[in-house]
Design a protein around this motif. Structure first.
Motif, mmCIF file in Angstrom:
data_model
loop_
_atom_site.group_PDB
_atom_site.id
_atom_site.type_symbol
_atom_site.label_atom_id
_atom_site.label_comp_id
_atom_site.label_asym_id
_atom_site.label_seq_id
_atom_site.Cartn_x
_atom_site.Cartn_y
_atom_site.Cartn_z
ATOM 1 N N VAL A 236 -5.961 -27.298 -16.577
ATOM 2 C CA VAL A 236 -6.755 -26.097 -16.305
ATOM 3 C C VAL A 236 -8.125 -26.487 -15.754
ATOM 4 C CG1 VAL A 236 -7.798 -24.033 -17.324
ATOM 5 C CG2 VAL A 236 -5.539 -24.793 -18.084
ATOM 6 N N ALA A 237 -8.730 -27.512 -16.348
ATOM 7 C CA ALA A 237 -10.039 -27.970 -15.882
ATOM 8 C C ALA A 237 -9.967 -28.475 -14.449
ATOM 9 C CB ALA A 237 -10.567 -29.064 -16.810
ATOM 10 N N ASP A 238 -8.901 -29.198 -14.116
ATOM 11 C CA ASP A 238 -8.746 -29.717 -12.754
ATOM 12 C C ASP A 238 -8.596 -28.575 -11.749
ATOM 13 O OD1 ASP A 238 -8.247 -31.982 -10.856
ATOM 14 O OD2 ASP A 238 -6.286 -31.008 -10.689
ATOM 15 N N ALA A 239 -7.767 -27.577 -12.098
ATOM 16 C CA ALA A 239 -7.580 -26.428 -11.215
ATOM 17 C C ALA A 239 -8.873 -25.622 -11.070
ATOM 18 C CB ALA A 239 -6.456 -25.537 -11.738
ATOM 19 N N THR A 240 -9.638 -25.531 -12.153
ATOM 20 C CA THR A 240 -10.925 -24.826 -12.101
ATOM 21 C C THR A 240 -11.897 -25.540 -11.174
ATOM 22 O OG1 THR A 240 -10.645 -23.954 -14.336
ATOM 23 C CG2 THR A 240 -12.889 -24.047 -13.477
ATOM 24 N N SER A 241 -11.909 -26.870 -11.255
ATOM 25 C CA SER A 241 -12.794 -27.658 -10.394
ATOM 26 C C SER A 241 -12.472 -27.435 -8.921
ATOM 27 C CB SER A 241 -12.669 -29.145 -10.737
ATOM 28 O OG SER A 241 -13.504 -29.927 -9.920
ATOM 29 N N LYS A 242 -11.198 -27.289 -8.597
ATOM 30 C CA LYS A 242 -10.808 -27.049 -7.207
ATOM 31 C C LYS A 242 -11.200 -25.635 -6.765
ATOM 32 C CE LYS A 242 -6.953 -30.323 -7.399
ATOM 33 N NZ LYS A 242 -5.479 -30.497 -7.451
ATOM 34 N N ALA A 243 -11.083 -24.674 -7.692
ATOM 35 C CA ALA A 243 -11.436 -23.290 -7.349
ATOM 36 C C ALA A 243 -12.947 -23.087 -7.278
ATOM 37 C CB ALA A 243 -10.837 -22.331 -8.384
ATOM 38 N N ALA A 244 -13.708 -23.887 -8.051
ATOM 39 C CA ALA A 244 -15.168 -23.765 -8.070
ATOM 40 C C ALA A 244 -15.781 -25.153 -7.937
ATOM 41 C CB ALA A 244 -15.628 -23.085 -9.360
ATOM 42 N N PRO A 245 -15.705 -25.758 -6.744
ATOM 43 C CA PRO A 245 -16.179 -27.138 -6.569
ATOM 44 C C PRO A 245 -17.664 -27.317 -6.852
ATOM 45 C CG PRO A 245 -15.692 -26.114 -4.448
ATOM 46 C CD PRO A 245 -15.165 -25.200 -5.497
ATOM 47 N N ASP A 246 -18.444 -26.243 -6.762
ATOM 48 C CA ASP A 246 -19.877 -26.331 -7.040
ATOM 49 C C ASP A 246 -20.215 -26.013 -8.492
ATOM 50 O OD1 ASP A 246 -20.462 -27.004 -4.388
ATOM 51 O OD2 ASP A 246 -20.496 -24.895 -3.792
ATOM 52 N N GLY A 247 -19.193 -25.800 -9.312
ATOM 53 C CA GLY A 247 -19.417 -25.531 -10.723
ATOM 54 C C GLY A 247 -19.459 -24.055 -11.058
ATOM 55 N N LEU A 248 -19.577 -23.780 -12.345
ATOM 56 C CA LEU A 248 -19.558 -22.421 -12.871
ATOM 57 C C LEU A 248 -20.944 -22.019 -13.359
ATOM 58 C CD1 LEU A 248 -16.368 -22.857 -15.102
ATOM 59 C CD2 LEU A 248 -16.430 -21.709 -12.873
ATOM 60 N N ASP A 249 -21.339 -20.811 -13.029
ATOM 61 C CA ASP A 249 -22.584 -20.281 -13.589
ATOM 62 C C ASP A 249 -22.385 -19.813 -15.022
ATOM 63 O OD1 ASP A 249 -24.509 -20.320 -11.281
ATOM 64 O OD2 ASP A 249 -22.871 -19.174 -10.376
ATOM 65 N N ALA A 250 -21.173 -19.320 -15.316
ATOM 66 C CA ALA A 250 -20.917 -18.802 -16.654
ATOM 67 C C ALA A 250 -19.422 -18.803 -16.931
ATOM 68 C CB ALA A 250 -21.482 -17.388 -16.805
ATOM 69 N N VAL A 251 -19.098 -18.840 -18.222
ATOM 70 C CA VAL A 251 -17.724 -18.688 -18.686
ATOM 71 C C VAL A 251 -17.700 -17.531 -19.672
ATOM 72 C CG1 VAL A 251 -15.793 -19.742 -19.926
ATOM 73 C CG2 VAL A 251 -17.212 -21.140 -18.395
ATOM 74 N N VAL A 252 -16.786 -16.595 -19.460
ATOM 75 C CA VAL A 252 -16.569 -15.468 -20.365
ATOM 76 C C VAL A 252 -15.251 -15.760 -21.071
ATOM 77 C CG1 VAL A 252 -16.211 -12.980 -20.524
ATOM 78 C CG2 VAL A 252 -17.862 -13.897 -18.885
ATOM 79 N N ASP A 253 -15.343 -16.174 -22.333
ATOM 80 C CA ASP A 253 -14.218 -16.783 -23.040
ATOM 81 C C ASP A 253 -13.759 -15.912 -24.206
ATOM 82 O OD1 ASP A 253 -12.354 -18.530 -24.072
ATOM 83 O OD2 ASP A 253 -13.809 -19.990 -24.819
ATOM 84 N N VAL A 254 -12.507 -15.498 -24.161
ATOM 85 C CA VAL A 254 -11.931 -14.743 -25.272
ATOM 86 C C VAL A 254 -10.832 -15.539 -25.971
ATOM 87 C CG1 VAL A 254 -12.467 -12.509 -24.234
ATOM 88 C CG2 VAL A 254 -10.253 -13.567 -23.765
ATOM 89 N N VAL A 255 -10.717 -16.824 -25.637
ATOM 90 C CA VAL A 255 -9.625 -17.654 -26.154
ATOM 91 C C VAL A 255 -10.125 -18.743 -27.101
ATOM 92 C CG1 VAL A 255 -7.763 -19.239 -25.523
ATOM 93 C CG2 VAL A 255 -8.196 -17.206 -24.129
ATOM 94 N N GLY A 256 -11.175 -19.462 -26.704
ATOM 95 C CA GLY A 256 -11.655 -20.571 -27.523
ATOM 96 C C GLY A 256 -10.697 -21.748 -27.465
ATOM 97 N N GLY A 257 -10.669 -22.554 -28.516
ATOM 98 C CA GLY A 257 -9.756 -23.682 -28.580
ATOM 99 C C GLY A 257 -10.143 -24.808 -27.633
ATOM 100 N N PRO A 258 -9.188 -25.646 -27.257
ATOM 101 C CA PRO A 258 -9.480 -26.875 -26.505
ATOM 102 C C PRO A 258 -9.967 -26.649 -25.076
ATOM 103 C CG PRO A 258 -7.101 -26.565 -26.753
ATOM 104 C CD PRO A 258 -7.757 -25.555 -27.641
ATOM 105 N N LEU A 259 -9.882 -25.415 -24.557
ATOM 106 C CA LEU A 259 -10.430 -25.186 -23.230
ATOM 107 C C LEU A 259 -11.945 -25.391 -23.191
ATOM 108 C CD1 LEU A 259 -8.568 -22.085 -21.725
ATOM 109 C CD2 LEU A 259 -8.439 -24.462 -20.978
ATOM 110 N N LEU A 260 -12.621 -25.137 -24.305
ATOM 111 C CA LEU A 260 -14.076 -25.242 -24.306
ATOM 112 C C LEU A 260 -14.534 -26.670 -23.997
ATOM 113 C CD1 LEU A 260 -16.471 -23.500 -26.837
ATOM 114 C CD2 LEU A 260 -17.020 -25.662 -25.764
#
Length: 357
Positions: A236-260
């Motif tokens: 998931v992190a790898d796919a996120t990096s490809k979708a947002a190569p310049d990084g994320l301004d914010a994460v809106v998280d309703v799941v928690g767990g190892p994604l953090l």
């Protein structure tokens, strides 16, 4: 009270912590509004995770995470659940609220710690007081939001309070604004889909994490990119990096767990991680240096404030939000509705409709 209001009503009554058998659909007295309250004929009431977690007693207690408890601790039984309520005001407990009678309303279900725009929720209709899984409910008159001018149906309005209220609270506490790149986890669920829609409406570029097969409705809600949920957080992190190569301004998280811990390194300096759920795991190890060395804020968010709810209500009246109703069930089929909800095969909200609504 008018002659048209019956003495008894249909209600789904939670009798104890447990499985679906702990819910009983039966006839109970129609509540009477006290001073400062109104009586609402429920036209629709949506289901939320908190309904299932409260029924199961799954919130635990400080120092005893396995204890049977509601989200604020003990629950008084019998209890009528349901915090998502849309309906029509049919009676007022005093003359001050007579002007609400006949109005289409959505109910702010929060019980606040004080009367202030920035008050914190310390209780919820359906948990600390009886809620909307019934033909009628009483609530404070000042928690009624007039929806006569809204284009939304009763079923759509019933989707707003908990999910969209929680999502609005997350966006407000996280300072989400136009032009930012925002990742939303659990994007096909009630709160997640609301967050996608509301963040996109603010002009943010939304990357949504969701399960395979749910991509299209998430895109329809406003996601500019979709990352498929994977058992391996690194994927998931790898796919996120490809979708947002310049990084994320914010994460809106309703799941928690190892994604953090897996995604935290992709948050830009000065970014925000706002969390309002832990279905992926409540205990998370991560490197604190990622927070303080990069000025990243970790923000906990539970429900909404009165000011947040007012902003959401304005969006609903103006038609800037339109919740997705995944399915509707008669109130008498609440066990089947909760079973469908628990399977998580739907996208959007599942709504209950009382008999005669």
């Amino acid at each position: 009270m008018g002659d048209e209001i019956p003495e008894t009503m249909q209600a789904a009554v939670l009798t104890r912590f447990g499985g679906p058998e702990a819910l009983e659909v039966r006839s109970v007295p129609v509540p009477r509004p006290a001073q400062g309250q109104v009586l609402v004929r429920v036209r629709a009431a949506a289901i939320n995770n908190t309904d299932l977690w409260t029924r199961r007693g799954a919130y635990g207690l400080p120092g005893d995470p396995q204890a049977l408890a509601g989200w604020r601790g003990p629950v008084e039984f019998p209890r009528i659940q349901g915090g998502d309520i849309a309906g029509t005001v049919v009676a007022a407990g005093d003359g001050d609220a007579d002007g609400l009678v006949g109005r289409r309303v959505v109910v702010d279900p929060a019980i606040y710690d004080r009367d202030a725009d920035d008050a914190n929720p310390v209780g919820l209709l359906g948990s600390e007081a009886d809620g909307g899984f019934a033909s009628f409910v009483v609530a404070r008159a000042d928690r009624m939001v007039d929806m006569d001018a809204s284009p939304l149906s009763f079923e759509e309005l019933a989707c707003l309070p908990v999910a969209y209220g929680t999502a609005t609270g997350m966006l407000e506490r996280g300072g989400i604004r136009g032009g930012e790149t925002v990742l939303v986890t659990g994007a096909s669920g009630g709160v997640g889909l609301a967050a996608v829609q509301l963040a996109a409406a603010r002009g943010a570029s939304v990357i949504a994490v969701t399960a395979p097969g749910k991509e299209e409705p998430v895109r329809e809600a406003g996601a500019s990119a979709v990352v498929l949920r994977d058992a391996d957080p690194a994927q998931v992190a790898d796919a996120t990096s490809k979708a947002a190569p310049d990084g994320l301004d914010a994460v809106v998280d309703v799941v928690g767990g190892p994604l953090l811990p897996a995604l935290l390194e992709h948050v830009r300096d000065g970014g925000r991680w706002v969390i309002a759920g832990a279905i992926g795991g409540a205990e998370v190890p991560f490197d604190l240096r990622r927070l303080y060395l990069h000025n990243v804020s970790l923000v906990g968010s539970s429900m909404h404030t009165p000011a947040h709810f007012a902003r959401l209500a304005a969006d609903a009246v103006a038609g800037r939000v339109r919740p997705r109703v995944a399915a509707s069930f008669p109130l008498g089929e609440i066990a089947a509705a909760q079973e469908a909800f628990a399977r998580s095969a739907h996208v959007g909200k599942i709504v209950l409709v009382p008999a005669g609504a």
